[in-house]
Every structure is written in C-alpha cells, then in structure tokens.
Design a protein around this motif. Structure first.
Motif, PDB file in Angstrom:
ATOM      1  N   PRO A   1       0.809  -1.230   0.000  1.00  0.00           N
ATOM      2  CA  PRO A   1       0.000   0.000   0.000  1.00  0.00           C
ATOM      3  C   PRO A   1       0.834   1.269   0.000  1.00  0.00           C
ATOM      4  O   PRO A   1       0.401   2.287  -0.559  1.00  0.00           O
ATOM      5  CB  PRO A   1      -0.830  -0.118   1.277  1.00  0.00           C
ATOM      6  N   PHE A   2       2.007   1.253   0.642  1.00  0.00           N
ATOM      7  CA  PHE A   2       2.808   2.474   0.638  1.00  0.00           C
ATOM      8  C   PHE A   2       3.310   2.779  -0.774  1.00  0.00           C
ATOM      9  O   PHE A   2       3.324   3.940  -1.194  1.00  0.00           O
ATOM     10  CB  PHE A   2       3.991   2.362   1.607  1.00  0.00           C
TER      11      PHE A   2
ATOM     12  N   ARG B   1       0.634   4.466  -2.556  1.00  0.00           N
ATOM     13  CA  ARG B   1       0.472   5.860  -2.122  1.00  0.00           C
ATOM     14  C   ARG B   1       1.549   6.745  -2.740  1.00  0.00           C
ATOM     15  O   ARG B   1       1.292   7.911  -3.071  1.00  0.00           O
ATOM     16  CB  ARG B   1       0.509   5.954  -0.590  1.00  0.00           C
TER      17      ARG B   1
ATOM     18  N   ASP C   1       1.418   9.787   2.690  1.00  0.00           N
ATOM     19  CA  ASP C   1       0.394   9.417   3.665  1.00  0.00           C
ATOM     20  C   ASP C   1      -0.875  10.244   3.539  1.00  0.00           C
ATOM     21  O   ASP C   1      -1.877   9.930   4.199  1.00  0.00           O
ATOM     22  CB  ASP C   1       0.954   9.531   5.092  1.00  0.00           C
TER      23      ASP C   1
ATOM     24  N   TRP D   1      -2.650   9.913   1.277  1.00  0.00           N
ATOM     25  CA  TRP D   1      -3.529   8.964   0.602  1.00  0.00           C
ATOM     26  C   TRP D   1      -3.932   7.793   1.494  1.00  0.00           C
ATOM     27  O   TRP D   1      -4.515   6.824   1.003  1.00  0.00           O
ATOM     28  CB  TRP D   1      -2.881   8.478  -0.692  1.00  0.00           C
ATOM     29  N   LEU D   2      -3.620   7.883   2.801  1.00  0.00           N
ATOM     30  CA  LEU D   2      -4.239   6.960   3.739  1.00  0.00           C
ATOM     31  C   LEU D   2      -5.749   7.156   3.689  1.00  0.00           C
ATOM     32  O   LEU D   2      -6.238   8.272   3.452  1.00  0.00           O
ATOM     33  CB  LEU D   2      -3.719   7.209   5.151  1.00  0.00           C
TER      34      LEU D   2
ATOM     35  N   ASP E   1      -8.351   7.469   5.642  1.00  0.00           N
ATOM     36  CA  ASP E   1      -9.082   8.497   6.375  1.00  0.00           C
ATOM     37  C   ASP E   1      -8.739   9.894   5.881  1.00  0.00           C
ATOM     38  O   ASP E   1      -9.611  10.765   5.788  1.00  0.00           O
ATOM     39  CB  ASP E   1      -8.825   8.366   7.880  1.00  0.00           C
ATOM     40  N   ARG E   2      -7.468  10.121   5.552  1.00  0.00           N
ATOM     41  CA  ARG E   2      -7.073  11.440   5.059  1.00  0.00           C
ATOM     42  C   ARG E   2      -7.593  11.686   3.649  1.00  0.00           C
ATOM     43  O   ARG E   2      -8.042  12.791   3.312  1.00  0.00           O
ATOM     44  CB  ARG E   2      -5.557  11.597   5.107  1.00  0.00           C
TER      45      ARG E   2
END
Length: 447
Positions: free
Chosen positions: A304-305, A308, A367, A369-370, A372-373
């Motif tokens: 996932p990173f 992102r 991050d 693109w995490l 919640d953000r």
C-alpha cells in the motif's frame, strides 16, 4: 450552493497569449492560476480559453462529457496523430469504443498482463551493476514500451521493432504542443521538423497496420490485449472493432502505456531520492513483502505504501498536464456564459497544487492517501486519471505497473540524486517529464 469567482491571467502577449509561461515553466504558471479565480481566462495564442481551478468545477467539466466534449486544438492534433481511439474520440463515438475496449482491461486480463510486467522489470533490475548511473526517463520509457508491446502482442516482437516504435513516438510526440499551436499552413511546409514528424507518424502507423493485418490473417487467439480486441463484440450493435479502429486503439494504448508510466516512475524516483525517509519506508515495505525478490501481481495488495507513492507522484506531477474540451452547446460555468465551441482547458495541476484543496500542497506526503485522510479531501481534488465516463480506461494497468517497478527497485536498490539533472519539463511535449534526470542506483547490502 458554492459561489465561484472568475478572473483573467495576467501577462498575455500579443499573438502569443500565455504560450511563453507555458513553454518556460508550465507547472508554475498553471499552479498560479487559482490566485486569479476559480475559473480563469487564458490565451492560447489568440484564442480565449477557460481553465477550471476549483475541484468542483474541474470535476463538473470532466464528468459532463456531452457538454464539454473532447475537441479543440489538443484533440484535433491528437486525432490527427494517434487516430480516433478511445482516449481521443468525441462523445458520439466513445460509448461503443469503451464497451468494446473494456474486456481488454478486465481484472483477470490485467493479472495475465502482469506476467509481462514482472518479467521485464526483473530483467531490467538484473542488468544493473552494483552502482549504476542511469538517465531515468529513457531507461524507464524503454521498460514501459517493452512491457506494453509484449502485452499487446504476445507473439515475439523483436528489439529492432520495439526500438523503431520508440523512435517514431519520440519524434512524433516530443513536440506535440508545437504541432498543436502551429498554423496549418506552417505545418504543411517542408520544414525539417515537419518532414521528420510526418515520416515518424507514417512509420508508426505502418508498423501497427502490419502487425494488425498479420494477426487478422493468422486468426489465432494468443491471450494478449490485441487478441481481446479482435474478439470483442458490440452486444448492442452486433459488430466488433474494424481493423482501422483496432489500429487506432493500439496506437492509443502504446502512447498511454509508455509515456505516462515512464514519466510517473521518473518523477517518483526523483522524489524518493530527495526524501530519503520516504525511500526507507518504501524499502522496509518491500523487504517485508518481497524478501529481496522482484515484485509480483499477487504482492500488489500488500504494497500500500508503494501505491500511495504513485498517487502522490501523480498529484504533484500529472503526466497529462494539459488537455482541451470544447462546449457542444451554450452552457454556464462558474456563473459565466460559455457559447458553443468555447475552449475549456483541463490542467490537473491547478487543483492538485491548490492550497484550498490540500494542506501543504507542495509537500511530498504519500500518507495523504491513507484512507481516512483521502476521504477528507474535497470532492474532485484528485483528477490525475480523469473522472466520469472518460476516466482513463487503463489506470489500473498503469498503477499496477508503477507499483511493481517501484517495489522491485526498492527491494534491491537505494536511489541517489547525482549532478547534471535538469528537471524542467520538456517544452511542449505531450506528457510532463523532466529534460534529464540522472540517478545512481546502489545495490543494497544483506538485510
């Protein structure tokens, strides 16, 4: 209901409009436009054009593809060069073409194509010495071209043909916007640049026509993208794509699957070289998932990173940096009346680097693109792959390839900047890429 502002970009020159800032530093110019309004008038040569700089406005234009049709100077030249494929065709042709193209990009097909991505990426990584200095874009362009060529044509296409296709694309598309804004009378003159451009297009289309004709003659399915296009049928109309239509789709896929992927990977490596803490995070993820081997399709969900990093790179450096739409009827945008045939400019940078859409918009922050953000971002804040019915049909293909390449490089290499970089964009090229980006790829020690 939102209230929008309108304005006019300063600095237009007689006869040239805003061509000089678009040539000199298009990213800075486009990022500056929101300071003048949510809908900003610019000049493309002598022509008035309007740039949506607010997420809601840009998304509205992209999703209403009937009113804001693909047309204008950009798509007139794109169709002349790449044909009337799914990415360039007007609204009246799009629904049928998209329906016939969709099976070629089904999830199961992407998994089959990934074997080519894995092989080509592993071969490139294995070819590097312990400390390799590369000019990033040409190397990654060649990788993307080999990948999309082998994906399109399962039958072996030798390196000489791949190299001929590469040279044709480089010559034909490197000065895309120069051709776009050049008066037709000048384009017809036998100038050396015009002669090279026309020769490259003839060679490109002749090569593709020969491959398509051979496939039709052989009549055997190979499980590749071209075979899927041959087998696609229009369930509503009862017909499939003609050979001429398939040739246009092949050129479209070759263009979209090479320059966009290569540009994204080039900018991603540059950003990682400048942000070692983010590079270490990518390496840690690659170590945990891959254990030193090249990345495979089944690894993507566990990377996932890396995904992102790809999203954040496309936000900061969208490969497709400027497109045009043309109003098919009188309409209103941001309270401004736009008559038929008004040019609207699509430039994702105007939103992607807008302070009102993003906190610290110039910062490289994967991050953001995490889940919640990302969910907290304004609707329409990220449009790197388009939106609505005209959203890029191959976005999953391109993102998957970028994730596989970045994870494979991170698993075995540390990327460093070296002197001699010129990260100014290639002037008037079809896709946003640096002029020269040398990088040093050092083999990582035992872990």
């Amino acid at each position: 209901m939102s209230t929008f502002t309108t304005g006019t970009a300063p600095g237009a020159l007689p006869g040239l409009g805003h061509m000089w800032p678009l040539l000199r530093d298009p990213t800075a110019f486009l990022a500056s436009l929101p300071a003048h309004g949510d809908l900003v008038e610019i000049r493309l040569g002598r022509e008035r054009a309007y740039v949506p700089c607010h997420p809601e406005l840009l998304r509205h234009v992209l999703t209403d593809d009937r009113t804001f049709d693909k047309g204008g100077a950009y798509y007139d030249r794109a169709r002349a060069m790449a044909g009337n494929g799914v990415a360039t065709c007007p609204h009246r042709d799009h629904r049928r073409q998209r329906r016939l193209m969709q099976p070629a990009f089904h999830h199961d097909q992407l998994k089959a194509y990934a074997a080519v991505m894995e092989h080509e990426t592993a071969a490139l990584a294995a070819s590097w010495g312990d400390s390799e200095v590369v000019d990033a874009y040409p190397v990654l362009y060649a990788l993307a071209l080999r990948t999309v060529t082998r994906t399109l044509f399962a039958a072996h296409v030798d390196e000489a043909v791949v190299e001929e296709i590469r040279q044709s694309f480089e010559t034909a598309f490197s000065g895309f916007f120069r051709q776009m804004f050049m008066p037709p009378a000048v384009r017809r003159l036998p100038l050396p640049s015009n002669v090279r451009h026309r020769r490259a297009l003839r060679h490109l289309h002749g090569t593709v026509e020969g491959i398509v004709t051979a496939y039709r003659r052989d009549g055997a399915g190979r499980g590749d993208l071209l075979s899927v296009l041959f087998s696609s049928q229009d369930t509503e109309g009862g017909d499939g794509l003609t050979d001429a239509e398939i040739q246009d789709q092949v050129v479209t896929v070759l263009a979209a699957g090479t320059e966009t992927v290569a540009a994204t990977l080039t900018w991603a490596l540059q950003l990682l070289s400048e942000h070692p803490e983010q590079q270490r995070r990518l390496q840690a993820e690659a170590d945990a998932v891959l254990g030193g081997r090249p990345a495979r399709w089944d690894d993507i969900a566990r990377l996932p990173f890396a995904a992102r990093v790809v999203n954040e790179t496309v936000r900061l450096h969208p490969p497709g940096w400027l497109f045009t739409r043309v109003t098919s009827a009188e309409t209103e945008l941001a309270g401004r009346r736009l008559p038929p045939d008004t040019t609207v400019v699509i430039a994702p940078t105007t939103v992607h680097r807008r302070t009102g859409a993003y906190a610290r918009p110039l910062e490289f922050d994967p991050d953001r693109w995490l889940a919640d953000r990302a969910a907290a971002l304004p609707r329409g804040a990220f449009l790197g792959f388009g939106a609505g019915a005209r959203k890029c049909i191959g976005d999953d293909f391109g993102v998957a390839e970028c994730v596989l390449v970045l994870a494979t490089i991170a698993a075995g290499r540390t990327v460093h900047s070296v002197p001699g970089a010129d990260t100014r964009p290639v002037p008037l090229a079809a896709f946003h890429r640096p002029r020269r980006l040398p990088l040093r790829l050092d083999r990582r020690g035992p872990r």
